[in-house]
Write a protein that holds these residues in place. Structure first.
Motif, mmCIF file in Angstrom:
data_model
loop_
_atom_site.group_PDB
_atom_site.id
_atom_site.type_symbol
_atom_site.label_atom_id
_atom_site.label_comp_id
_atom_site.label_asym_id
_atom_site.label_seq_id
_atom_site.Cartn_x
_atom_site.Cartn_y
_atom_site.Cartn_z
ATOM 1 N N GLN A 239 0.081 84.169 -16.798
ATOM 2 C CA GLN A 239 -1.346 84.106 -16.492
ATOM 3 C C GLN A 239 -2.251 84.064 -17.718
ATOM 4 O OE1 GLN A 239 -2.279 87.361 -13.886
ATOM 5 N NE2 GLN A 239 -2.777 88.732 -15.561
ATOM 6 N N ASN A 240 -1.723 84.494 -18.867
ATOM 7 C CA ASN A 240 -2.551 84.416 -20.072
ATOM 8 C C ASN A 240 -2.079 83.371 -21.078
ATOM 9 O OD1 ASN A 240 -4.446 86.465 -19.401
ATOM 10 N ND2 ASN A 240 -2.806 87.954 -19.716
ATOM 11 N N GLN A 241 -1.150 82.514 -20.670
ATOM 12 C CA GLN A 241 -0.671 81.477 -21.583
ATOM 13 C C GLN A 241 -1.768 80.441 -21.822
ATOM 14 O OE1 GLN A 241 2.616 81.100 -23.026
ATOM 15 N NE2 GLN A 241 2.550 83.267 -22.490
ATOM 16 N N ALA A 242 -1.732 79.887 -23.023
ATOM 17 C CA ALA A 242 -2.699 78.858 -23.383
ATOM 18 C C ALA A 242 -2.508 77.623 -22.487
ATOM 19 C CB ALA A 242 -2.511 78.474 -24.845
ATOM 20 N N ARG A 243 -1.249 77.278 -22.252
ATOM 21 C CA ARG A 243 -0.963 76.096 -21.432
ATOM 22 C C ARG A 243 -0.812 76.534 -19.975
ATOM 23 N NH1 ARG A 243 4.430 72.835 -22.926
ATOM 24 N NH2 ARG A 243 3.505 72.864 -24.993
ATOM 25 N N HIS A 244 -1.535 75.902 -19.076
ATOM 26 C CA HIS A 244 -1.449 76.257 -17.657
ATOM 27 C C HIS A 244 -0.413 75.376 -16.987
ATOM 28 C CE1 HIS A 244 -5.860 77.780 -17.977
ATOM 29 N NE2 HIS A 244 -5.005 78.506 -18.662
ATOM 30 N N LEU A 245 0.542 75.987 -16.311
ATOM 31 C CA LEU A 245 1.609 75.219 -15.678
ATOM 32 C C LEU A 245 1.230 74.842 -14.240
ATOM 33 C CD1 LEU A 245 4.848 77.049 -16.812
ATOM 34 C CD2 LEU A 245 3.355 75.491 -18.063
ATOM 35 N N ALA A 246 1.589 73.649 -13.867
ATOM 36 C CA ALA A 246 1.390 73.201 -12.485
ATOM 37 C C ALA A 246 2.235 74.065 -11.557
ATOM 38 C CB ALA A 246 1.811 71.741 -12.355
ATOM 39 N N PRO A 247 1.784 74.248 -10.318
ATOM 40 C CA PRO A 247 2.582 75.037 -9.367
ATOM 41 C C PRO A 247 4.035 74.558 -9.287
ATOM 42 C CG PRO A 247 0.413 74.589 -8.446
ATOM 43 C CD PRO A 247 0.480 73.850 -9.752
ATOM 44 N N ALA A 248 4.261 73.263 -9.346
ATOM 45 C CA ALA A 248 5.637 72.759 -9.244
ATOM 46 C C ALA A 248 6.490 73.262 -10.408
ATOM 47 C CB ALA A 248 5.636 71.234 -9.212
ATOM 48 N N ASP A 249 5.901 73.373 -11.595
ATOM 49 C CA ASP A 249 6.660 73.891 -12.743
ATOM 50 C C ASP A 249 6.915 75.387 -12.625
ATOM 51 O OD1 ASP A 249 7.109 71.520 -14.083
ATOM 52 O OD2 ASP A 249 5.207 71.617 -15.180
ATOM 53 N N ARG A 250 5.947 76.086 -12.054
ATOM 54 C CA ARG A 250 6.167 77.532 -11.852
ATOM 55 C C ARG A 250 7.272 77.744 -10.813
ATOM 56 N NH1 ARG A 250 0.440 79.450 -10.609
ATOM 57 N NH2 ARG A 250 -0.295 77.321 -10.904
ATOM 58 N N VAL A 251 7.305 76.888 -9.809
ATOM 59 C CA VAL A 251 8.400 76.964 -8.821
ATOM 60 C C VAL A 251 9.738 76.671 -9.500
ATOM 61 C CG1 VAL A 251 9.394 75.817 -6.788
ATOM 62 C CG2 VAL A 251 6.964 76.476 -6.811
ATOM 63 N N ARG A 252 9.776 75.696 -10.403
ATOM 64 C CA ARG A 252 11.029 75.405 -11.137
ATOM 65 C C ARG A 252 11.521 76.635 -11.882
ATOM 66 N NH1 ARG A 252 10.483 70.828 -15.435
ATOM 67 N NH2 ARG A 252 12.672 71.300 -15.862
ATOM 68 N N LEU A 253 10.572 77.329 -12.511
ATOM 69 C CA LEU A 253 10.948 78.527 -13.265
ATOM 70 C C LEU A 253 11.497 79.606 -12.329
ATOM 71 C CD1 LEU A 253 11.107 79.946 -15.990
ATOM 72 C CD2 LEU A 253 8.713 80.649 -15.712
ATOM 73 N N VAL A 254 10.828 79.797 -11.190
ATOM 74 C CA VAL A 254 11.326 80.787 -10.221
ATOM 75 C C VAL A 254 12.735 80.393 -9.765
ATOM 76 C CG1 VAL A 254 10.990 81.797 -7.929
ATOM 77 C CG2 VAL A 254 9.003 81.412 -9.437
ATOM 78 N N ARG A 255 12.937 79.130 -9.482
ATOM 79 C CA ARG A 255 14.262 78.695 -9.006
ATOM 80 C C ARG A 255 15.336 78.912 -10.077
ATOM 81 N NH1 ARG A 255 13.529 76.688 -4.068
ATOM 82 N NH2 ARG A 255 11.876 75.172 -3.621
ATOM 83 N N ALA A 256 14.975 78.705 -11.333
ATOM 84 C CA ALA A 256 15.947 78.936 -12.414
ATOM 85 C C ALA A 256 16.339 80.411 -12.464
ATOM 86 C CB ALA A 256 15.364 78.484 -13.754
ATOM 87 N N LEU A 257 15.376 81.295 -12.224
ATOM 88 C CA LEU A 257 15.653 82.731 -12.216
ATOM 89 C C LEU A 257 16.553 83.095 -11.033
ATOM 90 C CD1 LEU A 257 12.054 83.882 -13.157
ATOM 91 C CD2 LEU A 257 14.087 84.070 -14.605
ATOM 92 N N LEU A 258 16.253 82.529 -9.886
ATOM 93 C CA LEU A 258 17.075 82.791 -8.699
ATOM 94 C C LEU A 258 18.492 82.262 -8.923
ATOM 95 C CD1 LEU A 258 14.455 81.784 -5.956
ATOM 96 C CD2 LEU A 258 15.116 84.118 -6.621
ATOM 97 N N HIS A 259 18.582 81.120 -9.565
ATOM 98 C CA HIS A 259 19.882 80.503 -9.846
ATOM 99 C C HIS A 259 20.740 81.407 -10.753
ATOM 100 C CE1 HIS A 259 22.655 77.172 -10.050
ATOM 101 N NE2 HIS A 259 22.726 77.339 -11.362
ATOM 102 N N ALA A 260 20.064 82.192 -11.601
ATOM 103 C CA ALA A 260 20.782 83.120 -12.482
ATOM 104 C C ALA A 260 21.198 84.397 -11.745
ATOM 105 C CB ALA A 260 19.912 83.475 -13.677
#
Lengths: 302, 302
Positions: free
Chosen positions: B17-38
């Motif tokens: 939430q405080n990153q300089a670069r704002h990620l699109a919802p689809a990219d945030r979903v990718r990150l969540v999926r990578a965590l779930l995959h782990a």
């Protein structure tokens, strides 16, 4: 926890001996003086090793002579009787000797078996008693060895029993490759403090896996009151960014102060010594908490 | 220590939430999926806050919808009843609410007093009970506040008592500015586990002063079995190099595994998620042990 705790800076020796840039003895003396100025009273200043084998440590006698008369425990590494005699002749009165928890590490480091190193150390301890010289012994790879894997705690306990019985002033348990987990540290040091008392023990941690401060905390909780550390975290391999080595003195002092222990060390002075280490080496890792500490002490908030 | 321990990744919300670069919802979903995959089964995925005030968190409903049906505890931050209603309408069933240990921090963060935030949280907890919604409460600045200094432990204990009595599923003690020392953590969490049981508690540490892992260790020793952490240490200020924020998930998982606790998480998968976090943000701090972990898992030695 409200006791005095000793932090022994090994940066000028352990920290510098593998640096890409070799510092002149005069610069190493400057670094030692900066540490003393910060209130540190235990520093490992030099190694009486072959300057051909370890060129970064050349000039040990000069360093000892230059610092003569200093009111602090300034120790020097001696790998064998020849080194001991050179150190003694130079005026050193506190020697550090390394023993090993595994044959693999002993052979890799000094080309001898554990038992040979132990026997040579016993000879020097006997000689030191006659000479009235203080000897600190440290045991390498106390928790895990890069060649032999996990080290049974009994091996380290046995070495402590023997070295302390032979007259070593202190036995320092070293996690040379930064592989210890804090629960193992807690168990080992708790047993050891119970057996020998805190005054004869110490710990030496590396931060390779980021567990250095957790291990310092675990050891302090177990009653340990003597820690090796290296100013600015000197000792990391300069060719592997991020591969930090020795736990940084400023990090360790910060933690011990937060635990209410009395280090006798002034953080602002320590940060000055850390900047000097940077300036001299160009590759000092700087410790984990540098950004915060620098800000806090710049603000006068520390 | 041989129990199951939960690691809740807050990177996709708190971390981003405080990153300089704002990620699109689809990219945030990718990150969540990578965590779930782990193998992670607890992730904080989104915040139902004003996209005008916090543009990095825009698209929360889209993220919740995209991840619907996932077999894991996916939580979302809700700052007030409006956020709660939006989250509920989007299909969220686990909400995170923040309360405050000081008025100073409450006012700075949400422009209200502690008591006002507490009252609003109580209203939402009552509503959530009716709706069958799970609520995790976390308390900000549990040990030290940047505005009011040291926080009395009684304040945090009192908040835990109240929130848990009102039906919060879990109460997470957050060291928001990374100021806690491990002995204080040990004392507070030991008391709290004795009072409420580990199942209703958690801890959230920041690594600002490099004490994050020492604090995780202290809390784990005290019986805590739920830790927030942020993949790749996301959450540090991208404009202040070295000013790390959230303790990195990979560091926390490594430590918990070393302590013999069962995280259910695969480190190689976690490192893949960490690289994705890097790739997406360009500024992920990477955690303290990244160099070692990367090497160890590249060697297959982990």
């Amino acid at each position: 926890m409200n006791d005095r705790v000793i932090v022994n800076d090994v940066g000028p020796r352990d920290g510098l001996q593998n640096q890409a840039r070799h510092l002149a003895p005069a610069d190493r003396v400057r670094l030692v003086r900066a540490l003393l100025h910060a209130g540190m009273d235990h520093v490992e200043t030099a190694a009486f090793v072959s300057p051909k084998a370890v060129p970064a440590m050349a000039g040990a006698a000069e360093i000892v002579a230059e610092l003569a008369g200093t009111d602090a425990t300034l120790s020097v590494l001696v790998p064998n009787m020849k080194g001991y005699e050179l150190a003694l002749a130079a005026g050193a009165r506190v020697m550090v000797m390394v023993v090993y928890a595994t044959d693999g590490m002993a052979r890799a480091n000094v080309g001898r078996d554990r038992a040979e190193v132990d026997a040579a150390t016993a000879d020097i301890l006997a000689r030191a008693r006659e000479d009235g010289v203080r000897v600190l012994t440290t045991i390498s790879v106390s928790f895990e060895c890069p060649f032999e894997g996990a080290v049974p705690a009994a091996v380290v306990h046995d070495a402590a029993d023997r070295m302390l019985a032979l007259g070593a002033e202190r036995f320092v348990v070293a996690d040379t490759i930064g592989a210890a987990a804090p629960d193992a540290v807690s168990a080992m040091m708790g047993d050891m403090v119970g057996r020998h008392g805190a005054d004869r023990l110490g710990c030496h941690f590396h931060d390779t896996r980021a567990l250095g401060l957790a291990n310092v905390y675990a050891a302090a909780q177990a009653g340990v009151r003597y820690f090796d550390a290296s100013i600015a975290g000197l000792g990391g391999c300069p060719f592997a960014p991020g591969a930090t080595g020795n736990v940084a003195t400023e990090d360790v002092v910060m933690l011990l102060q937060r635990l209410g222990l009395d280090t006798g060390i002034d953080m602002a002075g320590l940060l000055a010594a850390s900047r000097l280490a940077d300036e001299l080496t160009g590759t000092a890792p700087g410790g984990r908490a540098r950004a915060w500490l620098t800000q806090a002490y710049a603000d006068g908030a520390g």
